[in-house]
Scaffold this active site. Structure first.
Site, short mmCIF file in Angstrom:
data_model
loop_
_atom_site.label_atom_id
_atom_site.label_comp_id
_atom_site.label_asym_id
_atom_site.label_seq_id
_atom_site.Cartn_x
_atom_site.Cartn_y
_atom_site.Cartn_z
N VAL A 71 34.21 -38.66 -21.97
CA VAL A 71 32.91 -38.88 -21.31
C VAL A 71 33.05 -40.11 -20.42
O VAL A 71 33.47 -41.17 -20.89
CB VAL A 71 31.79 -39.09 -22.35
CG1 VAL A 71 30.50 -39.52 -21.66
CG2 VAL A 71 31.55 -37.81 -23.15
N ASN B 270 31.64 -47.05 -17.21
CA ASN B 270 31.97 -47.60 -15.90
C ASN B 270 30.70 -47.75 -15.05
O ASN B 270 30.77 -47.86 -13.84
CB ASN B 270 32.98 -46.68 -15.19
CG ASN B 270 33.34 -47.16 -13.80
OD1 ASN B 270 33.76 -48.30 -13.62
ND2 ASN B 270 33.17 -46.30 -12.81
N TYR C 191 23.66 -60.86 -14.10
CA TYR C 191 24.83 -59.97 -14.13
C TYR C 191 26.04 -60.64 -14.78
O TYR C 191 26.74 -60.01 -15.57
CB TYR C 191 25.16 -59.55 -12.70
CG TYR C 191 26.26 -58.52 -12.61
CD1 TYR C 191 26.14 -57.28 -13.22
CD2 TYR C 191 27.43 -58.79 -11.89
CE1 TYR C 191 27.15 -56.34 -13.14
CE2 TYR C 191 28.44 -57.85 -11.79
CZ TYR C 191 28.28 -56.63 -12.41
OH TYR C 191 29.30 -55.70 -12.33
N LYS D 52 27.87 -59.22 -18.27
CA LYS D 52 29.31 -58.92 -18.28
C LYS D 52 30.04 -59.78 -19.31
O LYS D 52 31.03 -59.34 -19.90
CB LYS D 52 29.90 -59.08 -16.88
CG LYS D 52 29.54 -57.94 -15.94
CD LYS D 52 29.94 -56.60 -16.53
CE LYS D 52 29.69 -55.44 -15.62
NZ LYS D 52 30.02 -54.14 -16.25
#
Length: 263
Positions: free
Chosen positions: A12, A90, A156, A160
């Site tokens: 997936v 991703n 962001y 991360k």
């Protein structure tokens, strides 16, 4: 080459329509995996799916915005009877690049929802059966932006950094169950998303990786977790991890401004 027998027949890929995600899909199809590709835009999603089918893979597509409240139930329904041996997340993107006080808080919450909440849901859903079968792999695509704070990445860079530490912890928890966990840390990569935001890939001194190369590096290092830094960027990540945070952050900021011609 990724051994399909080691992990299981289906992979997936969230964010599997273009750029690095499309490269993951095509390389895995060539290795004999069947695929479930998830992305927001139907046209590039189907184009990638067709290329993978031409390589012999069975491919299911799901055009869904991962931020939508019903995204997880749609993914679970699409994969209910499949033995998923590899999950690639991703889909983490910076959907709000304003400075923190210059955008509505709801815009930053969407960054968190995409990069943290949905990632956790997918990992929790698919990793449980992998642990029971004692085989499988989780690959989370990270970013060098997690190395230090930077302008317009206030949220962001934080999500991360969370992704990397989560991957390291998950690697510890699953390593004795035959489940590989890898955080693939990317630098600047020549993807359509980067092109759409107008990044100048030709800026002097800018190290740019190609999607096919970083995807190949990630798949080749699935069993070498918990973290692999792609594109020859290990030195830059190391330099950004020192104790003098102010000097590192200000130095990186000046470098970025120079690369973008902003000073």
């Amino acid at each position: 080459m990724v051994d399909v027998a080691k992990y299981g027949p289906w992979a997936v890929i969230a964010g599997g329509s273009e750029g690095v995600g499309a490269e993951f899909a095509q390389q895995l199809a060539a290795d004999g995996f069947n695929l479930v590709l998830i992305a927001r835009k139907p046209k590039p999603l189907e184009e990638t799916a067709q290329r993978c089918r031409e390589l012999g893979a069975q491919v299911r597509t799901l055009a869904v915005d991962l931020i939508d409240a019903d995204a997880m139930s749609a993914i679970a329904g699409q994969t209910a009877e499949l033995q998923v041996g590899l999950l690639i997340y991703n889909a983490g993107a910076n959907t709000c690049s304003a400075t923190f006080l210059d955008a509505p808080l709801t815009d930053f919450v969407r960054v968190i929802d995409l990069n943290v909440h949905r990632m956790l849901e997918l990992v929790h859903h698919f990793a449980g059966p992998m642990r029971s079968r004692r085989r499988g792999a989780i690959l989370l695509v990270g970013s060098m932006v997690a190395t230090h704070g930077s302008m317009r990445h206030s949220v962001y860079s934080g999500v991360k950094a969370f992704s990397r530490l989560f991957a390291e912890s998950l690697w510890l928890e699953l390593r004795d169950y035959g489940v590989d966990v890898l955080e693939l840390v990317l630098g600047v990569t020549r993807t359509p998303a980067m092109q759409r935001v107008g990044l100048n890939f030709d800026a002097p001194g800018l190290a740019v990786s190609e999607p096919r190369d970083v995807a190949r590096e990630g798949l080749a290092n699935l069993a070498n977790g918990p973290v692999f830094i792609a594109g020859g960027n290990a030195g830059a990540v190391h330099r950004g991890s020192g104790p003098d945070r102010a000097a590192i952050i200000l130095g990186a900021h000046r470098t970025i401004q120079e690369l973008l011609g902003q000073r």
